[in-house]
Write a protein that holds these residues in place. Structure first.
Motif, PDB file in Angstrom:
ATOM      1  N   LEU A   1     -40.265  75.192  45.054  1.00 39.36           N
ATOM      2  CA  LEU A   1     -40.552  73.887  45.645  1.00 39.36           C
ATOM      3  C   LEU A   1     -39.252  73.156  46.001  1.00 39.36           C
ATOM      4  N   SER A   2     -38.241  73.274  45.139  1.00 38.68           N
ATOM      5  CA  SER A   2     -36.968  72.569  45.379  1.00 38.68           C
ATOM      6  C   SER A   2     -36.352  72.970  46.713  1.00 38.68           C
ATOM      7  N   ALA A   3     -36.354  74.279  46.991  1.00 43.14           N
ATOM      8  CA  ALA A   3     -35.709  74.752  48.218  1.00 43.14           C
ATOM      9  C   ALA A   3     -36.428  74.211  49.453  1.00 43.14           C
ATOM     10  N   VAL A   4     -37.761  74.280  49.455  1.00 41.62           N
ATOM     11  CA  VAL A   4     -38.517  73.804  50.625  1.00 41.62           C
ATOM     12  C   VAL A   4     -38.259  72.319  50.862  1.00 41.62           C
ATOM     13  N   LEU A   5     -38.396  71.507  49.804  1.00 39.12           N
ATOM     14  CA  LEU A   5     -38.262  70.055  49.987  1.00 39.12           C
ATOM     15  C   LEU A   5     -36.844  69.678  50.425  1.00 39.12           C
ATOM     16  N   ASN A   6     -35.839  70.343  49.885  1.00 37.45           N
ATOM     17  CA  ASN A   6     -34.468  70.045  50.299  1.00 37.45           C
ATOM     18  C   ASN A   6     -34.200  70.452  51.745  1.00 37.45           C
ATOM     19  N   GLU A   7     -34.737  71.617  52.143  1.00 36.12           N
ATOM     20  CA  GLU A   7     -34.558  72.023  53.546  1.00 36.12           C
ATOM     21  C   GLU A   7     -35.217  71.012  54.473  1.00 36.12           C
ATOM     22  N   TRP A   8     -36.405  70.561  54.115  1.00 40.06           N
ATOM     23  CA  TRP A   8     -37.119  69.575  54.939  1.00 40.06           C
ATOM     24  C   TRP A   8     -36.340  68.263  55.011  1.00 40.06           C
ATOM     25  N   ALA A   9     -35.891  67.800  53.855  1.00 39.55           N
ATOM     26  CA  ALA A   9     -35.186  66.513  53.817  1.00 39.55           C
ATOM     27  C   ALA A   9     -33.951  66.560  54.709  1.00 39.55           C
ATOM     28  N   GLN A  10     -33.244  67.690  54.653  1.00 38.99           N
ATOM     29  CA  GLN A  10     -32.027  67.804  55.462  1.00 38.99           C
ATOM     30  C   GLN A  10     -32.338  67.980  56.944  1.00 38.99           C
ATOM     31  N   ALA A  11     -33.275  68.907  57.251  1.00 36.48           N
ATOM     32  CA  ALA A  11     -33.549  69.197  58.663  1.00 36.48           C
ATOM     33  C   ALA A  11     -34.181  68.008  59.379  1.00 36.48           C
TER      34      ALA A  11
ATOM     35  N   ALA B   1     -31.835  59.496  52.813  1.00 34.88           N
ATOM     36  CA  ALA B   1     -32.091  60.517  53.829  1.00 34.88           C
ATOM     37  C   ALA B   1     -31.362  61.807  53.468  1.00 34.88           C
ATOM     38  N   GLY B   2     -32.057  62.918  53.603  1.00 32.98           N
ATOM     39  CA  GLY B   2     -31.462  64.227  53.308  1.00 32.98           C
ATOM     40  C   GLY B   2     -31.587  64.639  51.851  1.00 32.98           C
ATOM     41  N   ARG B   3     -32.164  63.764  51.014  1.00 38.37           N
ATOM     42  CA  ARG B   3     -32.251  64.096  49.583  1.00 38.37           C
ATOM     43  C   ARG B   3     -33.694  64.053  49.082  1.00 38.37           C
ATOM     44  N   VAL B   4     -33.916  64.719  47.955  1.00 38.39           N
ATOM     45  CA  VAL B   4     -35.227  64.711  47.305  1.00 38.39           C
ATOM     46  C   VAL B   4     -35.076  63.999  45.966  1.00 38.39           C
ATOM     47  N   ILE B   5     -35.930  62.989  45.731  1.00 37.08           N
ATOM     48  CA  ILE B   5     -35.863  62.204  44.498  1.00 37.08           C
ATOM     49  C   ILE B   5     -37.088  62.511  43.640  1.00 37.08           C
ATOM     50  N   LEU B   6     -36.837  62.859  42.393  1.00 38.31           N
ATOM     51  CA  LEU B   6     -37.924  63.164  41.466  1.00 38.31           C
ATOM     52  C   LEU B   6     -38.048  62.017  40.468  1.00 38.31           C
ATOM     53  N   THR B   7     -39.266  61.450  40.379  1.00 37.52           N
ATOM     54  CA  THR B   7     -39.500  60.382  39.412  1.00 37.52           C
ATOM     55  C   THR B   7     -40.282  60.942  38.224  1.00 37.52           C
ATOM     56  N   SER B   8     -39.720  60.815  37.043  1.00 38.43           N
ATOM     57  CA  SER B   8     -40.354  61.388  35.856  1.00 38.43           C
ATOM     58  C   SER B   8     -41.483  60.495  35.354  1.00 38.43           C
ATOM     59  N   GLY B   9     -42.228  60.992  34.372  1.00 39.25           N
ATOM     60  CA  GLY B   9     -43.323  60.232  33.769  1.00 39.25           C
ATOM     61  C   GLY B   9     -42.852  58.950  33.111  1.00 39.25           C
ATOM     62  N   TRP B  10     -41.580  58.912  32.756  1.00 37.32           N
ATOM     63  CA  TRP B  10     -41.028  57.701  32.125  1.00 37.32           C
ATOM     64  C   TRP B  10     -40.428  56.756  33.149  1.00 37.32           C
ATOM     65  N   GLY B  11     -40.544  57.122  34.408  1.00 40.37           N
ATOM     66  CA  GLY B  11     -40.034  56.238  35.445  1.00 40.37           C
ATOM     67  C   GLY B  11     -38.577  56.470  35.816  1.00 40.37           C
ATOM     68  N   SER B  12     -37.900  57.419  35.151  1.00 43.01           N
ATOM     69  CA  SER B  12     -36.504  57.691  35.513  1.00 43.01           C
ATOM     70  C   SER B  12     -36.462  58.515  36.802  1.00 43.01           C
ATOM     71  N   ARG B  13     -35.393  58.300  37.579  1.00 44.20           N
ATOM     72  CA  ARG B  13     -35.285  58.994  38.876  1.00 44.20           C
ATOM     73  C   ARG B  13     -34.048  59.875  38.896  1.00 44.20           C
TER      74      ARG B  13
ATOM     75  N   TYR C   1     -32.025  63.291  41.397  1.00 50.89           N
ATOM     76  CA  TYR C   1     -32.090  64.170  42.564  1.00 50.89           C
ATOM     77  C   TYR C   1     -32.711  65.496  42.157  1.00 50.89           C
ATOM     78  N   LEU C   2     -33.624  65.995  42.984  1.00 46.10           N
ATOM     79  CA  LEU C   2     -34.084  67.376  42.823  1.00 46.10           C
ATOM     80  C   LEU C   2     -33.278  68.174  43.849  1.00 46.10           C
ATOM     81  N   ASP C   3     -32.294  68.933  43.366  1.00 48.63           N
ATOM     82  CA  ASP C   3     -31.369  69.599  44.285  1.00 48.63           C
ATOM     83  C   ASP C   3     -31.817  71.006  44.658  1.00 48.63           C
ATOM     84  N   LEU C   4     -31.197  71.523  45.721  1.00 49.79           N
ATOM     85  CA  LEU C   4     -31.374  72.931  46.083  1.00 49.79           C
ATOM     86  C   LEU C   4     -30.881  73.744  44.898  1.00 49.79           C
ATOM     87  N   PRO C   5     -31.654  74.737  44.449  1.00 51.64           N
ATOM     88  CA  PRO C   5     -31.210  75.523  43.293  1.00 51.64           C
ATOM     89  C   PRO C   5     -29.873  76.198  43.594  1.00 51.64           C
TER      90      PRO C   5
END
Lengths: 343, 343
Positions: A232-242, A316-328, A330-334
């Motif tokens: 999932l990380s790779a797809v979302l990062n490619e989308w965010a960048q492209a 723009a260009g990044r993926v942000i993951l928000t945890s159950g505790w509300g912390s944010r 980056y979800l980076d390209l592996p």
């Protein structure tokens, strides 16, 4: 097809170098095994190239499969080689039509295993209706390959245009078609010889029927991609960048099975980075998201489909993951050594 | 294409498993090496599949290349991977247009050698004008492959229809485009570490320019095939069987260089069975044979083109070779362990 004496092949227990030499033995292998399982009019012509009639825009994609081990819970390299290429076509909104099949076999490979694998390919083809219309067989000496490698390359007519890595728009909902990480986890399990009490099997699967239904429902799909290597990380990062947009993902909304979560904790992997082979991500307008989930719910392999996030104008260009505790975060390209040879 | 930092790749001397993992390192390898050499608009889109517009009848063909050694006199695996697939399209009267390129690399493979091979591919593509529009990169652990395997799969529009293994007719002349057996002999030489005084190099070559000229000359080509694995013997036997006709070949009319003849005597091979990678056989009406030779004479790689035989109504399904002394024998499909891994 000329009349072939199959007795020689059926009494051969393992593949010999002569099966790839271009002479009589190779002819017997090709006609006695591949032609029999993949039989269709175009393949039977035996020309230097298959002759196809393609209309409109055609999608064209290739993948070589080197998965280890060759057999795993939920599939084998053959099922994977068909599902993988058919899915790459489906992700472009293309009806999978014609595939090539090229094998590199290690000398000494068990013919019965090869037959099982080829039969799995034929079975998987029947789900999308795609046909193998040309092929190639190479045999390399013992020690020069690891059992079997398969390349499949496919073409298909694009039935829904505009789907693109560059087409995500502000406000789009992000949907995942099922729980993530199963394929990577199943391979890891097979490789480590693990047996879990609960049954963890790969998601390996042909996605065309589900995609065809989404297209038939006239949804305005902006982007669609199966989350294979890099997960999932790779797809979302490619989308965010492209597409030069940000993507917000709500961690608790991402479906992950208990088994996959457990294996990830044990081995230090992130489920987001694990490979899938029958799981895809869709971006489409927020107001069509529920309709998409309804369409997907008709397919057993998409039972856990969920909205996991949205496109935003922040970062723009990044993926942000928000945890159950509300912390944010980056979800980076592996990066680094991910689980190798998962496909 | 997003801006890529190539420093990491250029300082990497050998391929690591992470270059095939689907993460950052793989992206760098793909964009820093393959995209740079094969650059074109379609490839740069980076979708799950390339989008092509194809018209009329399309030829579709695949080949995996496992040649050993990777470098030989007259070429390398990269040149071969392009020429081989482009030639299979050309043999169907198809203009080579789009290719996929899928590589399986052994961990530890030298990046400089990979670059040389990829550059050879780009150079060979320029001869036919075909483009690589999609690809795949897999890396397997050391010992799981023999350096590098390349699959190329190609599509192209058929510009001359009716060319078929089933279309040979009584009285057709059989033409070979140059002296036979060079590729097999060059590989044998490289593998045995032989150095001959005279220069024996592979015939490895893109045949589309010569084929395009034959088509432009409006010749009524009945069958056309490049004599790769299994050599001249394999092509003629396939034709004789598929078209249910006999083929008479005059041994002394078949061009064979002194170097190839010498190697064959030394190792007990028949030049007829040795592989070629830039040599093709044509069947067309007798009265057009001289015109075909005239067209071929304009191409350096077809300098030795010759009429070597004819289609007859004797011995349907068989190939008869007449020696210089007038003796006749069957030229059979090769069998047993031919020279392995020549392509």
């Amino acid at each position: 097809m000329t009349d072939i004496d199959l007795t020689t092949l059926s009494t051969t227990k393992s593949i010999q170098l002569s099966h790839g030499g271009g002479g009589q033995e190779m002819n017997k292998l090709i006609k006695g095994l591949f032609f029999k399982s993949f039989d269709n009019d175009i393949l039977r012509n035996e020309e230097d190239a298959a002759v196809l009639t393609l209309e409109g825009n055609t999608a064209f994609t290739t993948d070589s499969f080197t998965v280890s081990p060759l057999f795993f819970a939920g599939g084998n390299i053959g099922k994977l080689a068909i599902a993988g290429t058919v899915n790459d076509l489906a992700m472009m909104g293309a009806k999978p039509q014609y595939l090539s099949c090229s094998v590199i076999i290690e000398e000494g490979f068990d013919v019965a295993n090869l037959k099982t694998i080829v039969d799995s390919m034929a079975n998987e083809l029947s789900i999308s209706g795609a046909k193998i219309v040309c092929g190639d067989t190479k045999v390399v000496p013992k020690g020069c390959a690891d059992g079997l490698f398969i390349n499949t390359t496919g073409v298909g007519t694009i039935t829904k245009s505009g789907i693109s890595v560059r087409n995500l728009k502000q406000g789009d909902a992000i949907i995942v078609s099922r729980d993530i990480g199963r394929h990577g986890a199943a391979i890891l399990m097979a490789r480590e010889g693990l047996t879990l009490e609960s049954e963890l099997i790969s998601d390996c699967n042909t996605l065309w029927p589900a995609v065809e239904a989404l297209i038939a429902a006239d949804l305005d799909i902006h982007a669609m991609r199966d989350a294979t290597r890099g997960g999932l990380s790779a797809v979302l990062n490619e989308w965010a960048q492209a597409s030069d947009i940000g993507i917000n993902v709500v961690e608790d909304d991402v479906p992950v099975s208990e088994e996959v979560r457990g294996l990830c904790e044990l081995y230090g992997f992130e489920p987001f980075d694990l490979a899938n082979e029958g799981t895809f991500i869709i971006a489409l307008p927020q107001e069509q998201a529920e309709k998409a989930l309804e369409v997907l719910s008709a397919f057993a392999a998409c039972g856990d489909a969920a909205i996991i996030g949205e496109v935003s104008d922040d970062y723009a260009g990044r993926v942000i993951l928000t945890s159950g505790w509300g912390s944010r975060r980056y979800l980076d390209l592996p990066q680094g050594e991910l689980l190798p040879r998962i496909c």
